[in-house]
Write a protein that holds these residues in place. Structure first.
Motif, mmCIF file in Angstrom:
data_model
loop_
_atom_site.group_PDB
_atom_site.id
_atom_site.type_symbol
_atom_site.label_atom_id
_atom_site.label_comp_id
_atom_site.label_asym_id
_atom_site.label_seq_id
_atom_site.Cartn_x
_atom_site.Cartn_y
_atom_site.Cartn_z
ATOM 1 N N ASP A 114 0.827 -1.205 0.000
ATOM 2 C CA ASP A 114 0.000 0.000 0.000
ATOM 3 C C ASP A 114 0.859 1.252 0.000
ATOM 4 O O ASP A 114 0.561 2.229 -0.697
ATOM 5 C CB ASP A 114 -0.933 -0.011 1.216
ATOM 6 N N ARG A 126 -8.224 -0.074 -5.488
ATOM 7 C CA ARG A 126 -6.984 -0.742 -5.111
ATOM 8 C C ARG A 126 -7.260 -2.172 -4.679
ATOM 9 O O ARG A 126 -8.201 -2.441 -3.941
ATOM 10 C CB ARG A 126 -6.320 0.030 -3.970
ATOM 11 N N GLU A 127 -6.412 -3.090 -5.126
ATOM 12 C CA GLU A 127 -6.547 -4.498 -4.745
ATOM 13 C C GLU A 127 -5.198 -5.190 -4.823
ATOM 14 O O GLU A 127 -4.270 -4.701 -5.485
ATOM 15 C CB GLU A 127 -7.546 -5.210 -5.652
ATOM 16 N N THR A 140 -8.089 -6.650 -0.760
ATOM 17 C CA THR A 140 -7.044 -5.664 -0.464
ATOM 18 C C THR A 140 -5.886 -6.272 0.310
ATOM 19 O O THR A 140 -4.892 -5.596 0.562
ATOM 20 C CB THR A 140 -7.615 -4.487 0.346
ATOM 21 N N ARG A 145 0.140 -4.708 -5.368
ATOM 22 C CA ARG A 145 -1.042 -3.850 -5.418
ATOM 23 C C ARG A 145 -1.236 -3.341 -6.846
ATOM 24 O O ARG A 145 -0.273 -3.091 -7.566
ATOM 25 C CB ARG A 145 -0.880 -2.638 -4.485
#
Length: 269
Positions: A114, A126-127, A140, A145
């Motif tokens: 992250d 975001r994942e 997540t 990412r």
């Protein structure tokens, strides 16, 4: 300020759960210190080398959080002749505990993945690139990412933003023709360290950011319209150390020291 080894490892495992680490990794408590020793000061580094250990001893720390595990493969003996084995002997003799988060920190929420993607700007959708099997309902959590920049940007603007974020004067960029001609970048994917294998299944992105990739993988991505930014391996990781140190000191009563000796082994000369 002081805490127990168990309280420190509990706090570390809350921040970088060892259960989220890759199967091949070696994370968690690697060298145990003296029984019932009080932990007052902890040093944080990426690579625990002999110079970093000298720094830790001089700083009078009782524990080291080394992002990369200093023990990785199987050990059959500990001798002075092998530098890596001698390092472990010195740690034991110094009574310094060692804990390693590595890919557990990469996969964790608010961890390295992250932090790295946020160096490119605000990201939506975001994942994780490789979601954790332990959290199938939460995309997540997991390795890498990817997401969409809230404000699409040129490759030059992203590089200009990324360099101070990582504390670098230079990065290496392989720029796809359309981005060289001015097309903006929207979809991005990142991986701390070496992202080549993790990026294998990533498609329909404009930019890949990681520390290192194989030459032919870079060529293939650029030919397919994806630009690549490489920073060298640990430059995607080291900037998170002060954040990790603060998170730990907020959780337990310790003083933290971020290594000044620890640097990427590769330098532009």
């Amino acid at each position: 300020m002081a805490t127990t080894p168990q309280e420190l490892t509990d706090a570390l495992d809350q921040i970088a759960p060892t259960r989220l680490a890759a199967d091949w990794d070696n994370v968690g408590l690697l060298v145990e210190g003296p029984a019932k020793a009080a932990i007052e000061r902890v040093l944080f580094c990426i690579d625990l080398t002999h110079p970093v250990l000298n720094e830790a001893i001089e700083a009078d720390v009782q524990a080291i959080v080394a992002y990369h595990p200093p023990i990785f493969g199987g050990l059959k003996r500990l001798t002075r002749r092998a530098p890596s084995q001698n390092l472990i002997l010195r740690l034991i003799e110094s009574g310094i505990m060692v804990w390693s988060p590595h890919t557990g920190l990469d996969a964790a929420p608010n961890g390295l993945g992250d932090w790295l993607i946020e160096g490119l700007g605000e990201v939506k959708e975001r994942e994780a690139i490789e979601p954790s099997a332990l959290h199938p309902d939460d995309a997540t959590i997991g390795m890498g990412r990817r997401g969409t920049l809230t404000t699409p940007s040129s490759i030059d603007d992203l590089i200009a933003k990324l360099k101070p974020y990582l504390g670098l004067e230079h990065v290496r960029a392989a720029i796809a023709p359309k981005h060289r001609d001015g097309a903006n970048i929207s979809r991005v994917a990142v991986c701390p360290g070496a992202g080549g294998s993790l990026f294998g299944g990533v498609r329909k992105v404009d930019l890949l950011l990681t520390g290192e990739m194989r030459h032919h993988d870079v060529l293939s991505r650029v030919a397919g319209g994806t630009s690549v930014i490489l920073t060298d391996h640990t430059n995607t990781e080291r900037g998170y150390l002060p954040i990790l140190a603060k998170r730990v000191s907020d959780a337990v009563a310790i003083e933290t020291v971020v290594s000044h000796i620890d640097t990427d082994p590769l330098h532009v000369v």
